[in-house]
Scaffold this active site. Structure first.
Site, PDB file in Angstrom:
ATOM      1  N   VAL A  68     -11.334   0.145   5.736  1.00  0.00           N
ATOM      2  CA  VAL A  68     -12.489  -0.720   5.426  1.00  0.00           C
ATOM      3  C   VAL A  68     -12.789  -0.624   3.937  1.00  0.00           C
ATOM      4  O   VAL A  68     -12.888   0.474   3.378  1.00  0.00           O
ATOM      5  CB  VAL A  68     -13.750  -0.285   6.212  1.00  0.00           C
ATOM      6  CG1 VAL A  68     -14.927  -1.188   5.873  1.00  0.00           C
ATOM      7  CG2 VAL A  68     -13.497  -0.282   7.706  1.00  0.00           C
ATOM      8  N   VAL A  76       0.840  -1.208   0.000  1.00  0.00           N
ATOM      9  CA  VAL A  76       0.000   0.000   0.000  1.00  0.00           C
ATOM     10  C   VAL A  76       0.875   1.258   0.000  1.00  0.00           C
ATOM     11  O   VAL A  76       0.634   2.209  -0.758  1.00  0.00           O
ATOM     12  CB  VAL A  76      -0.979  -0.001   1.205  1.00  0.00           C
ATOM     13  CG1 VAL A  76      -1.824   1.270   1.206  1.00  0.00           C
ATOM     14  CG2 VAL A  76      -1.883  -1.231   1.148  1.00  0.00           C
ATOM     15  N   GLY A 120      -1.993 -15.901  -5.421  1.00  0.00           N
ATOM     16  CA  GLY A 120      -1.679 -14.706  -4.636  1.00  0.00           C
ATOM     17  C   GLY A 120      -2.910 -13.939  -4.172  1.00  0.00           C
ATOM     18  O   GLY A 120      -2.807 -12.831  -3.662  1.00  0.00           O
ATOM     19  N   LYS A 154     -13.667  -4.850  10.401  1.00  0.00           N
ATOM     20  CA  LYS A 154     -14.244  -3.864   9.485  1.00  0.00           C
ATOM     21  C   LYS A 154     -15.675  -3.503   9.900  1.00  0.00           C
ATOM     22  O   LYS A 154     -16.031  -2.324   9.915  1.00  0.00           O
ATOM     23  CB  LYS A 154     -14.208  -4.398   8.048  1.00  0.00           C
ATOM     24  CG  LYS A 154     -12.768  -4.495   7.499  1.00  0.00           C
ATOM     25  CD  LYS A 154     -12.724  -5.243   6.184  1.00  0.00           C
ATOM     26  CE  LYS A 154     -11.325  -5.302   5.601  1.00  0.00           C
ATOM     27  NZ  LYS A 154     -11.215  -6.252   4.485  1.00  0.00           N
ATOM     28  N   ASP A 214     -11.025 -10.630   9.829  1.00  0.00           N
ATOM     29  CA  ASP A 214     -10.796  -9.407   9.048  1.00  0.00           C
ATOM     30  C   ASP A 214     -12.126  -8.643   8.873  1.00  0.00           C
ATOM     31  O   ASP A 214     -12.211  -7.449   9.167  1.00  0.00           O
ATOM     32  CB  ASP A 214     -10.204  -9.809   7.682  1.00  0.00           C
ATOM     33  CG  ASP A 214     -10.026  -8.637   6.741  1.00  0.00           C
ATOM     34  OD1 ASP A 214      -9.043  -7.904   6.894  1.00  0.00           O
ATOM     35  OD2 ASP A 214     -10.879  -8.458   5.844  1.00  0.00           O
ATOM     36  N   GLU A 222      -9.831   6.129   5.724  1.00  0.00           N
ATOM     37  CA  GLU A 222     -10.704   5.673   4.643  1.00  0.00           C
ATOM     38  C   GLU A 222     -10.332   4.263   4.154  1.00  0.00           C
ATOM     39  O   GLU A 222     -11.202   3.451   3.823  1.00  0.00           O
ATOM     40  CB  GLU A 222     -10.643   6.661   3.467  1.00  0.00           C
ATOM     41  CG  GLU A 222     -11.552   6.339   2.316  1.00  0.00           C
ATOM     42  CD  GLU A 222     -13.013   6.250   2.712  1.00  0.00           C
ATOM     43  OE1 GLU A 222     -13.602   7.266   3.054  1.00  0.00           O
ATOM     44  OE2 GLU A 222     -13.567   5.128   2.683  1.00  0.00           O
TER      45      GLU A 222
HETATM   46  N1  HSE Z   1      -7.393  -9.784   3.210  1.00  0.00           N
HETATM   47  C1  HSE Z   1      -8.334  -8.736   2.935  1.00  0.00           C
HETATM   48  C2  HSE Z   1      -9.354  -9.256   1.921  1.00  0.00           C
HETATM   49  C3  HSE Z   1      -7.615  -7.547   2.386  1.00  0.00           C
HETATM   50  O1  HSE Z   1      -9.210 -10.375   1.408  1.00  0.00           O
HETATM   51  O2  HSE Z   1     -10.337  -8.586   1.673  1.00  0.00           O
HETATM   52  C4  HSE Z   1      -7.977  -6.204   2.891  1.00  0.00           C
HETATM   53  O3  HSE Z   1      -8.390  -6.098   4.199  1.00  0.00           O
END
Ligand code: HSE
Length: 397
Positions: free
Chosen positions: A122, A7, A177, A195, A191, A119
């Site tokens: 999420v 990023v 990947g 969020k 994850d 920003e």
């Molecule tokens: N590993 C997360 C996804 C990436 O697959 O959406 C961003 O948070």
């Protein structure tokens, strides 16, 4: 810049590629002064501005904005806090940091009359934080439903389209990947949980701790579940969702069945989408790439521009440390699709005895019975589930 990974390098690339229009929109030239990383980058455009000691950035009075793209909680938290304390605005793509320390860092930014923006934390490149804070500010938020994780949406899409099982799709996604080597945070829903914690906290202005959100991943979804979903004219998606119920809010992360009439039905592959319902505006939907270098970096740069336009003005974000009142999980109600062991006639009888009126679903398996319940609470479901031999159950959204 703190961190020159995927990023971080995307942020530098966008600031360079779109320098002219960014300057016009920000009202002044934005220049990257230093990049903190443990590594050196010989031959890279940032090779001469790499620093290895955060103090060089903290003590540099020319640096007005700090971009944190290191990830992880520590030392990201310490660096962000120190930057704000030194009167620098900060923007970050780090959802773990925002979910854990959002209110504290926002309060500090307010005290110092600078800004803390996130920003990219999420939905990657999807504008969702700013719309929620600014565009939807007039509305009471009634609900948020999000496909918030690209890895799991890709896996579920592949399972449905190619009939493959979870393990082989995951392996394939890792080889391509799309999925991390350690996919736990994605496939177990952690994850998405962070969020939805961030979005819900912002929607209601109070802290929702991610640890308090019921979270279920996709590892128990099998090809048979997908087969049943097709019979139901439905798709299985993992949702991070929250909803206002009276004076409380319910929140969860779980795989859900959705039919073609659902606005998120056609969100497939690595894409993310978030449906927000306001009490005035109605439904609004956001769609795009939830991950990826330039998409995520674009969201970070949008914060940089916003901060450049608001030097010495704090843009207040309502997110108090006080805990949001969460509805107990046993009171949350859904319709459930259920699979139980047993041959059809006996299993159907058992199911009706335990769950009341059910709708059977035929997917051609002899050794089990699949059915859909009426809407019932989680508490009532657990009680009924104790009376049958459950293989799996998936909620409807
Ligand atoms: N590993 C997360 C996804 C990436 O697959 O959406 C961003 O948070």
């Amino acid at each position: 810049m703190l961190g020159y990974g995927t990023v971080g390098s995307g942020v530098v690339e966008i600031l360079r590629e779109n320098a002219e229009l960014i300057e016009k929109r920000a009202g002044e030239k934005i220049q990257v002064k230093s990049v903190l990383d443990l590594r050196d980058f010989p031959g890279d455009p940032v090779q001469d501005i790499i620093v290895h000691d955060f103090e060089e950035i903290r003590n540099d009075s020319e640096v007005q904005i700090v971009v944190e793209t290191m990830g992880g909680l520590h030392p990201a938290y310490e660096f962000v806090k120190a930057s704000l304390e030194s009167g620098k605005s900060v923007c970050t793509s780090n959802k773990a940091l925002v979910a854990a320390y959002g209110p504290e860092l926002l309060k500090l930014a307010e005290e110092k009359n600078v800004n803390f923006l996130f920003e990219a934390s999420v939905g990657g490149g999807i504008p969702i934080i700013r719309p929620l804070k600014v565009s939807l500010a007039p509305d009471e938020i009634l609900g948020i439903s999000g496909i918030l994780n690209g890895t799991t949406n890709y896996i579920l899409t592949e399972m449905a389209e190619n009939g493959s099982d979870f393990d082989s799709v995951l392996k394939d996604a890792q080889e391509k990947g799309y999925a991390e080597k350690d996919p736990t945070a994605d496939v177990e829903g952690y994850d998405a949980c962070r969020k939805i914690a961030i979005l819900t906290s912002l929607a209601y202005g109070k802290q929702l701790d991610f640890e308090d959100i019921y979270t279920e991943g996709i590892t128990k979804i099998t090809d048979r579940d997908i087969q049943y979903a097709k019979e139901l004219g439905a798709k299985i998606k993992i949702f991070g969702s929250s909803k206002k119920v009276g004076d409380k809010v319910s929140a969860m992360v779980a795989p859900k069945l959705i039919t073609a009439s659902h606005p998120l039905y056609s969100v497939d592959g690595v894409f993310n989408s978030i449906l927000v319902t306001g009490n005035m505006v109605g439904d609004v939907m956001f769609y795009g790439q939830g991950a990826g270098k330039l998409a995520t970096a674009s969201a970070v740069v949008s914060d940089v521009i916003d901060e450049a336009k608001h030097t010495a003005i704090n843009m207040k974000t309502l997110w108090e440390p006080e805990k949001l009142a969460l509805m107990p999980m046993e009171e949350v109600a859904s319709r459930f699709f259920v699979r139980i062991h047993g041959r059809k006639e006996e299993a159907a009888e058992l199911a009706e005895r335990a769950f009341g009126k059910v709708l059977s679903v035929e997917a051609g398996f002899e050794d089990e019975f699949g059915f859909v319940t009426e809407e019932m609470t989680e508490g009532a479901f657990e009680k009924a589930a104790g009376e049958v031999d459950i293989i799996n159950r998936i909620r409807f959204d």
